[in-house]
Design an enzyme around this catalytic site. Structure first.
Site: not given
Length: 261
Positions: A17, A19
């Site tokens: 991922d 963010d």
């Protein structure tokens, strides 16, 4: 054939991922909290997604629709305020040396991710494969997210991982995933070892669903454990089992501290 396996089969692949995982703050949360409708509603909707009352797709669109600032200005705001996890760049450089692909799987928008990675990582960021949503910018300066697929996630991250799981026996690399929140739920079951960020919603989901994981605080933790697995010093199963013991011990300590208070 998947891009990471097009030339030579790597020993491992790291999916991550973006963010709040590669970065210290979530860029979409930052925009929503500061120039959108604010932290309270955003957090309320995150909990609704975690409890299955809202889809991530609908909650995320609701968040982004509250931001009226032109897209180029949003990018500039983020460039000034979003910082890299201090352990990510050394980890990524090690992966490049070891021919271990790092693939960014994000529910965010590619132009933001690319701009931040270029600023924060430098020229080598061009080698990072990014699989994410896009953005449609209108003539009047307004914009909207363009989701990658029709799933309830908007971007079902599991779809990018599954082809690697189908590799012939003996050719399949060890798969890792690093994440922190509700956008990572679709990927949580798909790899050999899941790294879930301390204090975030992905841990809550994994504990409720019985999904093995190990906790990380920074990419320094991820670096050490991935290196140990790749070098044969430990296995993904052993790391996950150790992670479960540590997570339960930490939970017990927190409860004890609450009781003392």
């Amino acid at each position: 054939m998947s891009p990471a396996m097009a030339d030579a089969t790597p020993r491992a692949i790291v999916f991550s991922d973006f963010d709040g995982t590669i970065t210290l703050k979530d860029s979409n949360d930052y925009l929503t909290d500061n120039i959108g409708y604010g932290e309270k509603r955003r957090r309320d909707l995150n909990l609704e997604v975690l409890h299955g009352n809202w889809t991530f797709r609908d909650a995320f669109k609701d968040m982004l629709d509250s931001i009226k600032t032109p897209f180029p200005e949003c990018i500039e705001i983020l460039r000034k305020n979003i910082k890299l996890d201090p352990g990510f760049k050394p980890f990524y450089e090690w992966c490049l040396q070891e021919n271990i692909p790092v693939i960014v799987l994000s529910s965010g928008m590619e132009p933001i991710i690319r701009a931040l990675l270029t600023d924060l990582v430098g020229p080598s960021a061009k080698n990072l494969q990014i699989i994410s949503n896009q953005v449609d910018i209108h003539n009047d300066g307004s914009w909207n997210i363009v989701f990658r697929d029709p799933s309830d996630f908007g971007h079902d991250k599991s779809l990018a991982i599954k082809p690697y799981n189908k590799a012939p026996q003996g050719e399949r690399p060890t798969l890792f995933y690093c994440g922190d929140g509700v956008s990572d739920l679709s990927a949580a079951r798909e790899t050999d070892l899941l790294f879930a960020k301390h204090g975030h919603d992905l841990i809550t989901y994994c504990e409720r669903e019985g999904i093995p994981f190990t906790v990380f605080h920074t990419f320094e933790d991820i670096h050490k454990k991935v290196k140990d697995v790749v070098e044969g010093k430990t296995t993904t199963q052993e790391v996950a089992a150790e992670g479960k013991i540590i997570a339960h011990a930490a939970e017990g300590l927190e409860k004890e501290q609450i009781t003392i208070k």
